[in-house]
Structure formats: structure tokens, C-alpha cells
Design a protein around this motif. Structure first.
Motif, short mmCIF file in Angstrom:
data_model
loop_
_atom_site.label_atom_id
_atom_site.label_comp_id
_atom_site.label_asym_id
_atom_site.label_seq_id
_atom_site.Cartn_x
_atom_site.Cartn_y
_atom_site.Cartn_z
N LEU A 29 3.12 -5.71 6.65
CA LEU A 29 2.67 -7.07 6.32
C LEU A 29 1.25 -7.06 5.78
O LEU A 29 0.95 -7.74 4.78
CB LEU A 29 2.75 -7.98 7.54
CG LEU A 29 4.13 -8.49 7.93
CD1 LEU A 29 4.05 -9.24 9.25
CD2 LEU A 29 4.71 -9.39 6.85
N THR A 30 0.37 -6.32 6.43
CA THR A 30 -1.03 -6.31 5.98
C THR A 30 -1.16 -5.61 4.63
O THR A 30 -1.97 -6.01 3.80
CB THR A 30 -1.95 -5.66 7.03
OG1 THR A 30 -1.50 -4.34 7.33
CG2 THR A 30 -2.01 -6.50 8.30
N ASP A 31 -0.36 -4.57 4.41
CA ASP A 31 -0.36 -3.91 3.10
C ASP A 31 0.11 -4.88 2.02
O ASP A 31 -0.51 -4.97 0.96
CB ASP A 31 0.52 -2.66 3.11
CG ASP A 31 -0.15 -1.46 3.74
OD1 ASP A 31 -1.37 -1.51 3.99
OD2 ASP A 31 0.57 -0.47 4.00
N HIS A 32 1.21 -5.59 2.29
CA HIS A 32 1.74 -6.56 1.31
C HIS A 32 0.74 -7.68 1.04
O HIS A 32 0.71 -8.21 -0.07
CB HIS A 32 3.07 -7.15 1.78
CG HIS A 32 4.24 -6.23 1.70
ND1 HIS A 32 4.26 -5.08 0.96
CD2 HIS A 32 5.46 -6.29 2.31
CE1 HIS A 32 5.42 -4.47 1.08
NE2 HIS A 32 6.18 -5.18 1.91
N ALA A 33 -0.04 -8.03 2.05
CA ALA A 33 -1.04 -9.10 1.88
C ALA A 33 -2.30 -8.60 1.17
O ALA A 33 -3.18 -9.40 0.85
CB ALA A 33 -1.41 -9.68 3.25
N GLY A 34 -2.38 -7.30 0.93
CA GLY A 34 -3.54 -6.75 0.25
C GLY A 34 -4.73 -6.51 1.18
O GLY A 34 -5.84 -6.31 0.70
N HIS A 35 -4.49 -6.54 2.48
CA HIS A 35 -5.56 -6.32 3.45
C HIS A 35 -5.10 -5.31 4.50
O HIS A 35 -4.84 -5.67 5.65
CB HIS A 35 -5.95 -7.63 4.14
CG HIS A 35 -6.48 -8.65 3.20
ND1 HIS A 35 -7.75 -8.57 2.67
CD2 HIS A 35 -5.91 -9.76 2.65
CE1 HIS A 35 -7.94 -9.61 1.84
NE2 HIS A 35 -6.83 -10.34 1.83
N PRO A 36 -4.97 -4.05 4.10
CA PRO A 36 -4.48 -3.05 5.06
C PRO A 36 -5.43 -2.92 6.25
O PRO A 36 -6.63 -3.18 6.14
CB PRO A 36 -4.41 -1.76 4.25
CG PRO A 36 -5.23 -1.99 3.04
CD PRO A 36 -5.29 -3.47 2.81
N VAL A 37 -4.86 -2.53 7.37
CA VAL A 37 -5.65 -2.33 8.59
C VAL A 37 -6.58 -1.15 8.35
O VAL A 37 -6.15 -0.08 7.93
CB VAL A 37 -4.72 -2.08 9.80
CG1 VAL A 37 -5.52 -1.72 11.03
CG2 VAL A 37 -3.85 -3.31 10.05
N PRO A 38 -7.88 -1.33 8.62
CA PRO A 38 -8.84 -0.25 8.35
C PRO A 38 -8.78 0.87 9.38
O PRO A 38 -8.23 0.70 10.47
CB PRO A 38 -10.19 -0.97 8.40
CG PRO A 38 -9.96 -2.13 9.31
CD PRO A 38 -8.53 -2.54 9.11
N GLY A 39 -9.39 1.97 9.03
CA GLY A 39 -9.49 3.10 9.94
C GLY A 39 -8.56 4.22 9.51
O GLY A 39 -7.81 4.12 8.56
N ALA A 40 -8.66 5.31 10.27
CA ALA A 40 -7.82 6.48 10.00
C ALA A 40 -7.42 7.10 11.33
O ALA A 40 -8.07 6.90 12.36
CB ALA A 40 -8.59 7.49 9.16
N GLY A 41 -6.34 7.83 11.30
CA GLY A 41 -5.89 8.58 12.46
C GLY A 41 -5.61 7.71 13.66
O GLY A 41 -5.03 6.62 13.56
N ASP A 42 -6.06 8.18 14.83
CA ASP A 42 -5.81 7.46 16.08
C ASP A 42 -6.43 6.07 16.10
O ASP A 42 -5.85 5.14 16.67
CB ASP A 42 -6.35 8.27 17.28
CG ASP A 42 -5.50 9.48 17.61
OD1 ASP A 42 -4.34 9.55 17.13
OD2 ASP A 42 -5.98 10.35 18.35
N THR A 43 -7.60 5.92 15.48
CA THR A 43 -8.26 4.61 15.46
C THR A 43 -7.37 3.58 14.77
O THR A 43 -7.14 2.48 15.29
CB THR A 43 -9.63 4.69 14.76
OG1 THR A 43 -10.44 5.63 15.47
CG2 THR A 43 -10.32 3.34 14.69
N ARG A 44 -6.84 3.93 13.62
CA ARG A 44 -5.96 3.01 12.89
C ARG A 44 -4.66 2.79 13.65
O ARG A 44 -4.18 1.66 13.78
CB ARG A 44 -5.67 3.55 11.50
CG ARG A 44 -4.85 2.58 10.65
CD ARG A 44 -4.81 3.06 9.18
NE ARG A 44 -4.21 2.04 8.36
CZ ARG A 44 -2.89 1.85 8.23
NH1 ARG A 44 -2.05 2.62 8.87
NH2 ARG A 44 -2.43 0.88 7.45
N ASP A 45 -4.08 3.85 14.18
CA ASP A 45 -2.84 3.73 14.96
C ASP A 45 -3.03 2.80 16.15
O ASP A 45 -2.15 1.98 16.45
CB ASP A 45 -2.36 5.11 15.44
CG ASP A 45 -1.87 5.99 14.30
OD1 ASP A 45 -1.61 5.47 13.19
OD2 ASP A 45 -1.74 7.21 14.54
#
Length: 155
Positions: A45-61
Motif C-alpha cells: 500500500l505504501t509503495d503504491h501510494a508513493g511513500h514507501p516505509v523508510p529504513g533498511a533491513g531489520d529496522t524497516r521490517d
């Protein structure tokens, strides 16, 4: 109207607590892991809205896991509020029927995005998969609708 929304949201929060308890009891009983489907839905949903969840690896997960859980709470409270508004508008059912309908509404609110975003295909789910989804939603619906009905000042 605001009071109906608040009462329904509170009933939905209680129903969500019951849904979570039934889900966690099933996990403990069968020894199954938690689902990452809510996190995947939020990710899409956030990708489709153009606002992906920030971070990488465990932080993003971890952010996705938290947002997935919060989205479930939001759906539970929102369905409770909607059911309360329907009741205010005159849609009154016996608790057993209203509970089943409320559970189906909540299940549709979660499963339709899962299918639409191609996170999972419910047509391929096993009986155990359906039971793991339907039983907690039925418990949610019964508690939520019973509380909405009990809190209705018009009876």
C-alpha cells in the motif's frame, strides 16, 4: 452521531483484542508462527501510494510489522464504528446474526486488500488457513456487535 462512532470504535477495539487473543491461542495450540501478511499489505500500500516505509533491513521490517499490527487495530475500530452507525440508522439484528455479519465485514476488510494487492490468493488457502482467518473474525464480530448493541441507548 459522534457518540455512536466512539461507542462503535470502542466496541471494535474490544473485538480486536478478542481477535488477537484467539489468534495467539491458535498459534500456541498449533505451534504455528505469526503472519507477515499485514506487513506485506502495508508495504504494498505504501509503495503504491508513493511513500514507501523508510529504513533498511531489520529496522524497516520492524516498522512494517508495527504498521501492520496498527492497521489491524484501525480496521477493527473502523468496522466497529461503521456497525454502530448502521445500528443508529436502524439496522438491528439479533446478536448472533449481527455478530456473524460484523465478522464477515471485518474479514472482507482485511482479505480483499490481501487478494487485490496479490499478497496472497485466498482461492489457494487450505481449510486450516480459512479456519485460522474465519474463527478469530467471528469472535471479533460477536464481541463487537454484542457491545454495540448493549451500548445502544435506544435498545
Amino acid at each position: 452521531m459522534i457518540q455512536s462512532i466512539v461507542r462503535g470504535g470502542a466496541a471494535g477495539a474490544a473485538g480486536t483484542t478478542v481477535l488477537n487473543a484467539v489468534t495467539y491461542a491458535d498459534m500456541a495450540w498449533r505451534g504455528r508462527g505469526g503472519s507477515d501478511v499485514p506487513a506485506q499489505v502495508v508495504d504494498r500500500l505504501t509503495d503504491h501510494a508513493g511513500h514507501p516505509v523508510p529504513g533498511a533491513g531489520d529496522t524497516r521490517d520492524n516498522r512494517l510489522t508495527g504498521l501492520g499490527a496498527l492497521s489491524g487495530i484501525a480496521v477493527g475500530c473502523g468496522v466497529g464504528a461503521a456497525v454502530s452507525l448502521l445500528r443508529r440508522a436502524g439496522v438491528r439484528m439479533p446478536v448472533w446474526l449481527g455478530g456473524a455479519v460484523t465478522g464477515v465485514l471485518a474479514m472482507a476488510a482485511t482479505d480483499l486488500p490481501i487478494a487485490r494487492l496479490e499478497v496472497s490468493d485466498p482461492a489457494e488457502w487450505s481449510g486450516a488457513d480459512w479456519a485460522s482467518d474465519a474463527v478469530p473474525h467471528l469472535a471479533y464480530g460477536l464481541i463487537t456487535y454484542a457491545l454495540v448493541a448493549a451500548a445502544d441507548p435506544r435498545g
